[in-house]
Structure formats: structure tokens, C-alpha cells
Write a protein that holds these residues in place. Structure first.
Motif, PDB file in Angstrom:
ATOM      1  N   TYR A  79      -2.546   1.287  -2.926  1.00 29.28           N
ATOM      2  CA  TYR A  79      -3.097   1.653  -4.232  1.00 29.28           C
ATOM      3  C   TYR A  79      -4.369   0.854  -4.502  1.00 29.28           C
ATOM      4  CZ  TYR A  79       1.763   3.137  -4.728  1.00 29.28           C
ATOM      5  OH  TYR A  79       2.998   3.705  -4.523  1.00 29.28           O
ATOM      6  N   LEU A  80      -5.195   1.403  -5.378  1.00 31.15           N
ATOM      7  CA  LEU A  80      -6.363   0.677  -5.855  1.00 31.15           C
ATOM      8  C   LEU A  80      -6.472   0.909  -7.352  1.00 31.15           C
ATOM      9  CD1 LEU A  80      -8.743  -1.120  -4.935  1.00 31.15           C
ATOM     10  CD2 LEU A  80     -10.152   0.950  -4.939  1.00 31.15           C
ATOM     11  N   GLN A  81      -6.165  -0.106  -8.129  1.00 28.39           N
ATOM     12  CA  GLN A  81      -6.328  -0.046  -9.578  1.00 28.39           C
ATOM     13  C   GLN A  81      -7.741  -0.486  -9.905  1.00 28.39           C
ATOM     14  OE1 GLN A  81      -4.135   0.955 -12.085  1.00 28.39           O
ATOM     15  NE2 GLN A  81      -5.945   0.731 -13.390  1.00 28.39           N
ATOM     16  N   MET A  82      -8.481   0.400 -10.536  1.00 23.95           N
ATOM     17  CA  MET A  82      -9.890   0.137 -10.836  1.00 23.95           C
ATOM     18  C   MET A  82     -10.068   0.096 -12.353  1.00 23.95           C
ATOM     19  SD  MET A  82     -11.724   2.583  -8.004  1.00 23.95           S
ATOM     20  CE  MET A  82     -11.179   4.093  -8.788  1.00 23.95           C
ATOM     21  N   ASN A  83     -10.437  -1.056 -12.857  1.00 20.41           N
ATOM     22  CA  ASN A  83     -10.677  -1.248 -14.289  1.00 20.41           C
ATOM     23  C   ASN A  83     -12.142  -1.567 -14.550  1.00 20.41           C
ATOM     24  OD1 ASN A  83      -7.870  -0.955 -14.735  1.00 20.41           O
ATOM     25  ND2 ASN A  83      -7.529  -3.160 -14.461  1.00 20.41           N
ATOM     26  N   SER A  84     -12.536  -1.446 -15.792  1.00 25.72           N
ATOM     27  CA  SER A  84     -13.915  -1.755 -16.199  1.00 25.72           C
ATOM     28  C   SER A  84     -14.924  -1.084 -15.268  1.00 25.72           C
ATOM     29  CB  SER A  84     -14.141  -3.281 -16.202  1.00 25.72           C
ATOM     30  OG  SER A  84     -13.235  -3.923 -17.069  1.00 25.72           O
ATOM     31  N   LEU A  85     -14.722   0.193 -15.031  1.00 27.02           N
ATOM     32  CA  LEU A  85     -15.559   0.917 -14.080  1.00 27.02           C
ATOM     33  C   LEU A  85     -17.006   1.006 -14.565  1.00 27.02           C
ATOM     34  CD1 LEU A  85     -12.990   3.623 -13.054  1.00 27.02           C
ATOM     35  CD2 LEU A  85     -14.246   2.171 -11.457  1.00 27.02           C
ATOM     36  N   LYS A  86     -17.912   0.973 -13.586  1.00 25.90           N
ATOM     37  CA  LYS A  86     -19.343   1.032 -13.848  1.00 25.90           C
ATOM     38  C   LYS A  86     -19.930   2.241 -13.135  1.00 25.90           C
ATOM     39  CE  LYS A  86     -19.548  -4.042 -13.682  1.00 25.90           C
ATOM     40  NZ  LYS A  86     -20.185  -5.214 -13.014  1.00 25.90           N
ATOM     41  N   PRO A  87     -21.062   2.745 -13.599  1.00 26.55           N
ATOM     42  CA  PRO A  87     -21.682   3.887 -12.899  1.00 26.55           C
ATOM     43  C   PRO A  87     -21.930   3.600 -11.416  1.00 26.55           C
ATOM     44  CG  PRO A  87     -22.665   3.623 -15.056  1.00 26.55           C
ATOM     45  CD  PRO A  87     -21.748   2.446 -14.866  1.00 26.55           C
ATOM     46  N   GLU A  88     -22.218   2.354 -11.076  1.00 24.78           N
ATOM     47  CA  GLU A  88     -22.465   2.021  -9.672  1.00 24.78           C
ATOM     48  C   GLU A  88     -21.201   2.047  -8.811  1.00 24.78           C
ATOM     49  OE1 GLU A  88     -23.399   0.268 -12.390  1.00 24.78           O
ATOM     50  OE2 GLU A  88     -23.291  -1.911 -12.013  1.00 24.78           O
ATOM     51  N   ASP A  89     -20.042   2.242  -9.426  1.00 26.70           N
ATOM     52  CA  ASP A  89     -18.809   2.425  -8.660  1.00 26.70           C
ATOM     53  C   ASP A  89     -18.642   3.872  -8.192  1.00 26.70           C
ATOM     54  OD1 ASP A  89     -17.193   0.244 -10.994  1.00 26.70           O
ATOM     55  OD2 ASP A  89     -17.840  -0.257  -8.958  1.00 26.70           O
ATOM     56  N   THR A  90     -19.534   4.753  -8.622  1.00 27.21           N
ATOM     57  CA  THR A  90     -19.473   6.156  -8.225  1.00 27.21           C
ATOM     58  C   THR A  90     -19.630   6.284  -6.718  1.00 27.21           C
ATOM     59  OG1 THR A  90     -20.309   6.956 -10.347  1.00 27.21           O
ATOM     60  CG2 THR A  90     -20.583   8.396  -8.431  1.00 27.21           C
ATOM     61  N   ALA A  91     -18.651   6.932  -6.085  1.00 26.24           N
ATOM     62  CA  ALA A  91     -18.650   7.064  -4.630  1.00 26.24           C
ATOM     63  C   ALA A  91     -17.445   7.897  -4.207  1.00 26.24           C
ATOM     64  CB  ALA A  91     -18.571   5.690  -3.965  1.00 26.24           C
ATOM     65  N   VAL A  92     -17.433   8.260  -2.939  1.00 27.35           N
ATOM     66  CA  VAL A  92     -16.215   8.780  -2.332  1.00 27.35           C
ATOM     67  C   VAL A  92     -15.438   7.583  -1.795  1.00 27.35           C
ATOM     68  CG1 VAL A  92     -15.215  10.237  -0.552  1.00 27.35           C
ATOM     69  CG2 VAL A  92     -17.307  10.964  -1.726  1.00 27.35           C
ATOM     70  N   TYR A  93     -14.182   7.489  -2.176  1.00 27.59           N
ATOM     71  CA  TYR A  93     -13.342   6.372  -1.779  1.00 27.59           C
ATOM     72  C   TYR A  93     -12.398   6.813  -0.650  1.00 27.59           C
ATOM     73  CZ  TYR A  93     -14.945   3.484  -5.631  1.00 27.59           C
ATOM     74  OH  TYR A  93     -15.721   2.726  -6.473  1.00 27.59           O
ATOM     75  N   TYR A  94     -12.358   6.016   0.406  1.00 31.67           N
ATOM     76  CA  TYR A  94     -11.537   6.298   1.566  1.00 31.67           C
ATOM     77  C   TYR A  94     -10.531   5.178   1.782  1.00 31.67           C
ATOM     78  CZ  TYR A  94     -15.453   9.397   2.792  1.00 31.67           C
ATOM     79  OH  TYR A  94     -16.430  10.364   2.787  1.00 31.67           O
ATOM     80  N   CYS A  95      -9.342   5.542   2.233  1.00 30.19           N
ATOM     81  CA  CYS A  95      -8.394   4.514   2.632  1.00 30.19           C
ATOM     82  C   CYS A  95      -8.281   4.509   4.155  1.00 30.19           C
ATOM     83  CB  CYS A  95      -7.029   4.726   2.005  1.00 30.19           C
ATOM     84  SG  CYS A  95      -6.179   6.220   2.525  1.00 30.19           S
ATOM     85  N   SER A  96      -7.900   3.369   4.669  1.00 25.01           N
ATOM     86  CA  SER A  96      -7.633   3.243   6.098  1.00 25.01           C
ATOM     87  C   SER A  96      -6.383   2.416   6.298  1.00 25.01           C
ATOM     88  CB  SER A  96      -8.820   2.608   6.830  1.00 25.01           C
ATOM     89  OG  SER A  96      -8.901   1.226   6.537  1.00 25.01           O
ATOM     90  N   ALA A  97      -5.735   2.654   7.430  1.00 24.72           N
ATOM     91  CA  ALA A  97      -4.489   1.945   7.735  1.00 24.72           C
ATOM     92  C   ALA A  97      -4.441   1.651   9.226  1.00 24.72           C
ATOM     93  CB  ALA A  97      -3.287   2.775   7.317  1.00 24.72           C
ATOM     94  N   ASN A  98      -4.253   0.398   9.573  1.00 21.64           N
ATOM     95  CA  ASN A  98      -4.133   0.011  10.974  1.00 21.64           C
ATOM     96  C   ASN A  98      -2.699   0.301  11.415  1.00 21.64           C
ATOM     97  OD1 ASN A  98      -3.554  -2.536  13.068  1.00 21.64           O
ATOM     98  ND2 ASN A  98      -5.509  -1.501  13.316  1.00 21.64           N
ATOM     99  N   THR A  99      -2.551   1.385  12.201  1.00 20.35           N
ATOM    100  CA  THR A  99      -1.241   2.016  12.388  1.00 20.35           C
ATOM    101  C   THR A  99      -0.789   1.972  13.844  1.00 20.35           C
ATOM    102  OG1 THR A  99      -1.801   3.537  10.590  1.00 20.35           O
ATOM    103  CG2 THR A  99       0.043   4.138  12.011  1.00 20.35           C
ATOM    104  N   LEU A 100       0.496   1.670  14.036  1.00 17.41           N
ATOM    105  CA  LEU A 100       1.114   1.754  15.361  1.00 17.41           C
ATOM    106  C   LEU A 100       1.862   3.083  15.443  1.00 17.41           C
ATOM    107  CD1 LEU A 100       1.784   0.416  18.078  1.00 17.41           C
ATOM    108  CD2 LEU A 100       3.836  -0.528  16.996  1.00 17.41           C
ATOM    109  N   THR A 101       1.495   3.900  16.419  1.00 21.63           N
ATOM    110  CA  THR A 101       2.115   5.204  16.582  1.00 21.63           C
ATOM    111  C   THR A 101       2.357   5.459  18.061  1.00 21.63           C
ATOM    112  OG1 THR A 101       1.816   7.573  16.158  1.00 21.63           O
ATOM    113  CG2 THR A 101      -0.138   6.328  16.718  1.00 21.63           C
ATOM    114  N   ASP A 102       3.052   6.551  18.379  1.00 21.15           N
ATOM    115  CA  ASP A 102       3.252   6.909  19.788  1.00 21.15           C
ATOM    116  C   ASP A 102       2.695   8.293  20.079  1.00 21.15           C
ATOM    117  OD1 ASP A 102       6.774   7.965  19.814  1.00 21.15           O
ATOM    118  OD2 ASP A 102       5.096   8.472  18.505  1.00 21.15           O
ATOM    119  N   VAL A 103       1.809   8.773  19.205  1.00 17.80           N
ATOM    120  CA  VAL A 103       1.201  10.090  19.381  1.00 17.80           C
ATOM    121  C   VAL A 103      -0.300   9.916  19.533  1.00 17.80           C
ATOM    122  CG1 VAL A 103       0.822  12.363  18.373  1.00 17.80           C
ATOM    123  CG2 VAL A 103       3.020  11.196  18.054  1.00 17.80           C
ATOM    124  N   PRO A 104      -0.921  10.420  20.619  1.00 18.96           N
ATOM    125  CA  PRO A 104      -0.263  11.026  21.780  1.00 18.96           C
ATOM    126  C   PRO A 104       0.354  10.027  22.743  1.00 18.96           C
ATOM    127  CG  PRO A 104      -2.609  10.957  22.125  1.00 18.96           C
ATOM    128  CD  PRO A 104      -2.378  10.405  20.744  1.00 18.96           C
TER     129      PRO A 104
END
Length: 122
Positions: A79-104
Motif C-alpha cells: 500500500y501507499l498512503q499519500m497525504n498532503s498531495l501536491k500538484p508535483e505528485d501527479t504521475a503514473v504510479y507503479y508497484c514492483s515486487a521482488n518475487t520468487l516463482t517457478d514459472v517458467p
């Protein structure tokens, strides 16, 4: 495969708040660090905040004191709780996760979501 889906973006006035969520699903054995990035028009993608599996956090100077990153390991969600937002916070926000998988094959890699738009009006 591993999928990350962000939600919670939208349009908000300056000074307002938004809470972003990012849920990971698929063939997940474990997730180490999770993070939020953002990319404004014409700018490079920048790191906003990171969180370790144990809850250790780091923030970009521009959001310290205003944004809070958290996670629910049982739900593979950050989660990302964003308070006191400013116009300069305008953007596309992406999440990433360092993940262990077995595919492929068995591997650890950084999975990414598709992004959610956050627009802060002045």
C-alpha cells in the motif's frame, strides 16, 4: 506467471489524500522487497518508497513525512498512503515486487504492475 495489479489512483485536489494498493498473484513462493515508483510526463521513472519483507522502509526525500508505505505479507499486497498531495505528485504510479516463482523456471525477479494514474489539481 506473476501479476501485479494497482488500484486507488484518481483525481484529487492539492492537500488531499489517496491510498494506492497493489496486489500480487500467481505462482508466488515468496516476495522480498516491494516498492512504489512514479513517472511524470516527460520525466524518468523515480523511486518513491520501498519496504522490506520485515517492514523496513525508505522514502524519496520529496515524499518523506507525507507518504507511508506498508504491506500485508499474507495478502501479497503493498500500500501507499499519500497525504498532503501536491500538484508535483501527479504521475503514473507503479508497484514492483521482488518475487520468487517457478514459472517458467525457478527464478527471482522484479515483477511490475501496469500503473495507476494519480492527478493532483492545484
Amino acid at each position: 506467471q506473476v501479476q501485479l495489479v494497482e488500484s486507488g489512483g484518481g483525481l484529487v485536489q492539492a492537500g488531499g489524500s489517496l491510498r494506492l494498493s497493489c496486489a500480487a498473484s500467481g505462482r508466488i513462493f515468496s516476495i522480498n522487497d516491494m516498492a512504489w515508483y512514479r513517472q511524470a510526463p516527460g520525466k524518468q521513472r523515480e523511486l518513491v518508497a520501498t519496504i522490506t519483507r520485515g517492514g523496513g522502509t525508505n522514502y524519496a526525500d520529496s515524499v518523506k513525512g507525507r507518504f507511508t508505505i506498508s504491506r500485508d505479507n499474507a495478502k501479497n499486497t503493498v500500500y501507499l498512503q499519500m497525504n498532503s498531495l501536491k500538484p508535483e505528485d501527479t504521475a503514473v504510479y507503479y508497484c514492483s515486487a521482488n518475487t520468487l516463482t517457478d514459472v517458467p523456471v525457478v527464478r527471482r525477479y522484479d515483477a511490475w504492475g501496469q500503473g495507476t494514474q494519480v492527478t493532483v489539481s492545484s
